[in-house]
Structure formats: C-alpha cells, structure tokens
Enzyme design. Structure first.
Site, short mmCIF file in Angstrom:
data_model
loop_
_atom_site.label_atom_id
_atom_site.label_comp_id
_atom_site.label_asym_id
_atom_site.label_seq_id
_atom_site.Cartn_x
_atom_site.Cartn_y
_atom_site.Cartn_z
N GLU A 461 -5.95 -2.61 0.77
CA GLU A 461 -7.36 -2.44 1.00
C GLU A 461 -7.90 -3.84 1.42
OE1 GLU A 461 -5.93 -1.05 -1.74
OE2 GLU A 461 -6.49 0.83 -1.38
N HIS A 531 -11.45 8.28 -10.00
CA HIS A 531 -11.97 8.70 -8.56
C HIS A 531 -13.40 9.19 -8.92
CE1 HIS A 531 -7.60 9.73 -8.88
NE2 HIS A 531 -7.68 9.59 -7.48
#
Ligand code: TPP
Ligand code: MG
Length: 731
Positions: A461, A531
């Site tokens: 990321e 999530h």
C-alpha cells in the site's frame, strides 16, 4: 576502498573515461568546500541561537557533488534526503537560498520558513520538496520516472487543458530523463526502500538510487540495520540494475560512477544503484554527540577519510593548485558563506497570516462554482458514457462509469492498485471477462484504455500512494485504489507525511493531486474485523487532505468527478454495503455532472430535531426517522454531509437554529470519532440555540466481529437511532 563495479547490463565506468581536467577538479573542490563551510556557518549560527536546527553533509560531499555533476538540473528530477546540501548546491541552489531556510525567512524559496534547514526544493531545478521521513522519497522518484515515461510515450497527454487541475500543471519531460534519489544506509531498512527497488526493477525505470553509507543511523551501526553490513550484497539479484559499490570519499570515482549510472538509465536499460561508502564527519546532527556511542579509534579512522582533505591533498600532489591558491579559494568561499548568513539574518520573517496559505490549492476551489453542476446536469442525455439509459443504477455502476468518462476526457489519468486491472497477462483478455477490482469498480477500464493506464500494483500500500505522489508532482492524475480501508495503514505514512503535506511544506511550489478510492465500512454480515473497519476521523484530522464519503449513487458520481478534476489530494471513501444497495440508485447523470465539496444535502426535512450523518447511516437514519414520525409524531430533519473535510457547517447551523435539537450519528466508533468534533463545535457556537444536549450515536468502542449477532450489536442500527430520537425529543 577502490572502485568496484558489477554491471551486467549497462555501459560501465570500465570504459576508462578521460581523467578530470584541472578546471573540473577545482570546481569540484570549490563546491565541496563551500558546502562544508555553509554547514560550519550554520553550526555557528545554531550555537549563537540564531537558527534552530543543524544537520550537515560533512563527509558526504564527494558522493553528493559527484552525483549532481553527472545529472542535468532542470531536466532530470531530484528526490534528495535531509543530508544533501552538497548535492543541491552543485545542482544550482545558492548559498543565499540555503541560508534563508536556516533562519526560517519569508523568502526561503523552499518552504517559506516551514521546514528545517536542508529540506530544500526548487521547481526550476526539479528538486522536489523533501521531508524528514526516511525513505519515503524513494517511491516518489519511482512515480516521477513512471510519469516521465508516460508523457514521453503520450506527449498529447501533456497538453494544457482548462476547467480542471491541468490548467495549473504544464508538464515538462524528456525521453532520456533520469530521476535521482538519495537515502542513508540505515533507511534501507524501511519497507519503502524495498518497495521502490521492486517497482524500479520490474518496470526498468530510469531511477538512480544513491545510498550514502556513513555506517551509522544516528547511533545505530550499519550491521544492526543491514544483515551482513552491506546493502549492495542484499540487492544484488534485482534484475535490470546497474550496480556500483564505491569509495564515496573519492570525488572522481563518484562522478564517473554516476555518469555511468545515468547512461544506463538514459539508454532505457533500467535503474541504477550506487552505494557509496562515506563518513559522517560530524555527529548525526547538532543535537547528537557521537562520542557517546563510538570508540575513539573508530572516529579517528573516519576523520582520516575526510573527502575534502583527500581532494585537497590530490590538488597539491598533482600540482593543480598551490597552497596559496587553495587558501585564496577557501577564503573567498568562507566569505560567500558568511555573507549569505548575514543577508539571511536581515531577511524579513514570515507573517502570521501566511500560516494557512497552501494547505490546499489556491488555484482550484473544489467547493466553488466550477463544480456546482448538481442541478444543471441531472437528467442530461448521456452521450459518451458506458451507460446510456435512464434506468436507476447502483453506486458501483455510477462510480465505474465516472471513471470511464473521466479517463476518456483526461489522458493524464492512470489507475492502479491491487487487482484493479482486468488481467495483467494481456493475452488472456481475449478469452476472459476480467477481474476489474475485488468489488468490480474498475471493471473494463484496462480493456478500454490499455495496460499503460490501468494496471495492477504490487501488493504494497505504501508503494501505491508513494508512487502516486511522484506521478502527482509531475502533473498527472493517479486515481489509485486501496483494496480495503482495513489495509490502508501501510500507506498512512505516505498519506499523512507526504501526500497531504507536499503543498504546504513547499509553500505552494509542489502539489500531489491524487485520488485514493477506498472501500470502507461494515454491515456486511461476516465481514469481521479486517473487512469492516471505519476510521474516517483519522484522515479528517490531516490538513491538506479532502475526505469524501457519499451515501448514494448520484452523489458518488458527482463527487468523484470533482475529486478527479480538482487539484487537492482526495480520500474517496466508498461504503461497500452501499455499492449495490437498492437504496440510492440513480439514472446516469451525464459526463459533466459534478457536486462541489462541502455542500451537505438535506435528505429529509423536519422541524423537531436535526440528525447530522453520512455514509451507510443515511439510509438507517431515514428508516428511524420515518418510524419516529409514524409512531411518535416526531419530525426529524436529516442532513447527509457527503464530504467530511471540508464539511458544510452552514447547513448544520441553519438546521440546528431551526430545530434546537441535534443528533450526530456515524458508523465509526463513538469515542474520538468524527461526531465528537461536530458535537463540540455545535456546543461551542450554537449553545444559545439549543434546547437539549447534543447527542451522539456511533459504534461500540471495539472492532467489528464476525458473528452476525455480535456485528448487529456493535454497529449502530435504526432501532438505536430511533431510541435516541425519542429520548432527545423528551428532554
Ligand atoms: C521514518 C522515520 N523514522 C525515524 C526518523 C528519525 N531519524 C532521523 S535520521 C535517522 C537515522 C537515519 O540514518 P541513515 O539512513 O543511515 O542516514 P544518515 O542520517 O546516517 O545519513 C533517524 C532514525 C525519521 N526521520 N523518519
Ligand atoms: Mg547513515
């Protein structure tokens, strides 16, 4: 140590170039000596408490001057670190420009008094503003090199355009340009170092990495940071590189090596890695004392490797200069340093009014009329978009179609992230449907616009955001995706310390108008901890970053367009649960539909109380409000903020003045959440208008669990909102 070059692929220093001329040697000596004397002058000023920080290039001068003289300032690109005085001096920054930063003067051309000394920038020379964060700059150099390559393959993309950020970025680029970036050996432990090497190698990018190895990272010796104590050995198997490990105190060796490194890059053979062994002539900085952790013998051995003393001996030995000539040169450089300091000390200081300048773009206002096209565009016939009918579409569809429309309109847009391509192996595209993102938001983009514009990133990321900064400073528009908000944290350093700060710290000289799209939130049933996270307030707490959080398809389409066309970095949060919800579907509004930032929408009018919310709580609040009306006769006005930074204070204030009661509701955890700020401001500025305390609703102060009965309890549900409405009404 002599010159050792292992260079399987490219032209090397073994071509035995001509020896340096006397004139070149004198010039190198002059630059190295002047750099040292500027450091010494700063040390004096710090001791006199006239400046506030000092870190020096002492011992690194040969390596830095060698690197600079092999490059082309204003043509190549530079991403230095905080110790690169001699590099920047040799590239063309002046002693006056340097000293203006030392004293924090208004006229400091690198930062207007915002950054410490030695954190320079120059748009003219292509020195991109550097931070104090170790190794972040390496990824910027990679993104910069990618942008240069993109423009040279698509020169038409660099054309000036009106009506968006492109009006203020006129890219310049060259087919054989190089990006040089420097880093200390200790900082090669950072993941971003490896992430940068990875992409530069994989894409054969023209980046010269220079490791300035002085053997220490503050007090930590090299063998603690680097297994085996030698970074060259660890990187040796990366493909496509020119590698050189050199004596970084020998100016001629340094210059010749960087010339060879640059030639390798310019020839399109790949990146270069120059590992220079130098010395830290003074301690880490003036705040450090290396006698506390280095043995005397070691320090004395280093002192004998002073590159300036070595070059001076050579000048005398080879008869290039006499002792008297050296004295004269040194005296005149002492004077240059002293006079630059004197002038800087007289320079006016920044005004207090200057503090808030350049937090955001001063050229394009995303809250302004340019993007106020919400009413005029709705219902317009779709001419260019993928969707050509007037049926209601999901948020996922209208985000996807916005990306299609904008990519068609603006060739400077590139899209990358994890799994965003249809298929990295292009040959598969003729027989497969394509992936296009784990939520399919980027589906079809690679197939339509090609693999140079839409591609998969490594699973890293910081790599995604760091490269985007490099693209952004070159005038491109990366619209990147972080696959799940839950995994944004490796990029946090780049987002907070680089992306959002670039404009302010360079006093408006550089900006990185990147869009980061991020699926966020819970209510997924089974999403669990990793999530389902929220956490938007951690980003609204970052000056320089815009934070958007739409609750329906139309808003998502119009706000994404504004995000892409404006000139600020934008975190675009997309609630996963809303992607395909029946709630909030809308017809395609046309390719020019835009919604300004900072403009809330009253999604339900009411008179008894105001409910301020956003994201997935909008449909839940609507449900609760309908029930409150039906069962209790309470009339609730609901305000959907749509953008969280900036937010629409006027809409909140005028509604609260009318209703005198207010609830702030969000999905994220209650404590230290986004609502705390809004509630505090209402309490502060609207106290007189209130008939009851400000109420807040949020998730429990925990993470989201997997088992649905736990998730339902943890996240705020319509019943909880209803309860709060009834309670507040009775107050
Ligand atoms: C990400 C980050 N962590 C910690 C620091 C604090 N810090 C500043 S310099 C430094 C040591 C860097 O050593 P090295 O990379 O070898 O460069 P040198 O200063 O020796 O040239 C540290 C730990 C920082 N600036 N950035
Ligand atoms: Mg070091």
């Amino acid at each position: 140590m002599g010159l050792a070059v292992s260079n399987a692929q490219g032209p090397g220093v073994s071509q035995t170039p001509d020896r340096l001329s006397p004139r070149q040697l004198v010039e190198i000596y002059r630059l190295m000596y002047l750099s040292r004397r500027l450091d010494d002058r700063e040390i004096l000023l710090k001791r006199q408490q006239k400046i506030y920080f000092q870190i020096s290039a002492a011992g690194h001068e040969a390596l830095q001057v060698g690197a600079a003289l092999a490059m082309r300032p204003g043509y190549d690109w530079f991403f230095p670190y905080y110790r690169d005085r001699a590099l920047c001096l040799a590239l063309g920054l002046t002693p006056d420009e340097m000293m203006l930063q030392s004293v924090g003067a208004a006229a400091d051309p690198s930062s207007g008094g915002r950054q410490m000394p030695t954190h320079w920038s120059s748009t003219k020379l292509h020195i991109v503003s550097t931070s104090s964060s170790t190794a972040t700059q390496l990824l910027h150099a990679v993104g910069c090199a990618e942008a240069g390559r993109y423009f040279s393959r698509h020169p038409e993309a660099a054309a000036k355009a009106e009506g968006d950020y492109r009006a203020f970025h006129e890219p310049d680029f060259h087919d054989d340009e190089v990006s040089l970036t420097c880093v200390g050996e200790g900082s090669t432990s950072q993941g971003e170092f490896w992430e940068a090497i990875n992409t530069a190698s994989n894409q054969k990018l023209p980046v010269v990495f220079c490791v300035e190895d002085n053997g220490y990272a503050i007090s930590v010796p090299v063998e603690v940071n680097t297994p085996g104590g030698n970074i060259s050995k660890l990187v040796a198997n990366f493909p496509n590189f020119f590698f050189a490990e050199i004596d970084g105190t020998d100016a001629e060796v340094c210059l010749r090596t960087f010339e060879a490194a640059a030639a390798h890059c310019r020839a399109g053979l790949g990146p270069a890695f120059v590992h220079g062994h130098c010395v830290r002539h003074y301690s880490h900085s003036l705040s450090d004392d290396d006698k506390l952790y280095r043995a005397a013998a070691e320090r004395e051995a280093d002192a004998l490797r002073d590159p300036i003393a070595k070059l001076q001996m050579r000048l005398l030995r080879e008869g290039v200069m006499t002792e008297a000539e050296i004295n004269e040169l040194e005296k005149s450089m002492d004077q240059v340093a002293a006079e630059a300091a004197e002038r800087a000390l007289e320079a006016p200081l920044p005004t207090l009014e200057s503090i808030t300048r350049h937090v955001y773009s001063e050229d394009i206002d995303p809250t302004g009329p340019l993007f106020d096209r919400e009413n005029e565009a709705v219902g317009e016939a779709a001419t260019e978009g993928k969707i050509k009918d007037h049926n209601p579409h999901t948020m996922a569809d209208l985000i996807n179609v916005c990306l299609h429309d904008e990519m068609r309109r603006d060739e400077r847009i590139v899209i990358y992230g994890e799994d965003v391509a249809d298929a990295s192996r292009e040959e598969a595209l003729s027989e497969v449907k394509g992936k296009g993102g784990v939520f399919k938001l980027t589906a079809g983009l690679q197939t339509t616009f090609g693999s140079e514009r839409v591609f998969n990133s490594p699973l890293a990321e910081a790599n995604i955001v760091g490269r985007a900064v490099g693209y952004g400073v070159r005038g491109m528009k990366p619209v990147v995706e972080i696959q799940f908000f839950d995994y944004i944290w490796p990029a946090m350093h780049q987002i907070r310390n680089e992306l959002s700060l670039m404009r302010w710290r360079s006093n408006g000289a550089w900006g990185a108008p990147v869009v980061i799209r991020v699926p966020i939130g819970g209510y997924l049933t089974g999403g669990s901890i990793y999530h389902s996270q929220s956490g938007e307030s951690m980003f609204t707490h970052i000056p320089g970053l815009r934070v958007v959080f739409p609750s329906n398809a139309l808003d998502a389409n119009g706000l994404l367009r504004t995000a892409i066309r404006c000139d600020d970095p934008v975190l675009f949060l997309e609630h996963k649960r809303l992607y395909r919800e029946t709630y909030g579907r809308a017809p395609y509004p046309g390719p020019e539909f835009a919604i300004p930032f900072g403009k809330a929408k009253t999604v339900r009018s009411g008179t008894d109380m105001t409910l301020v919310t956003y994201g997935a709580l909008v449909p839940r609040a609507l449900q609760a409000a309908e029930k409150a009306q039906r069962e209790h006769g309470i009339s609730v006005e609901i305000i959907d903020l749509r953008t969280l930074s900036p937010y629409d204070w006027e809409a909140i204030a005028s509604s609260v003045r009318k209703t005198s009661r207010v609830i702030v509701a969000h999905e994220d955890m209650l404590s230290w959440g986004y609502g705390a700020e809004i509630a505090a401001r209402i309490g502060d500025e609207l106290f007189e208008d209130l008939d009851a305390p400000v109420k807040r609703i949020g998730a429990m102060d925990t993470f989201v669990a997997y088992q649905p009965i736990l998730e339902d309890e943890i996240l705020p549900q319509p019943e909880k909102i209803l309860k709060a409405i009834v309670q507040l009404n009775a107050f």
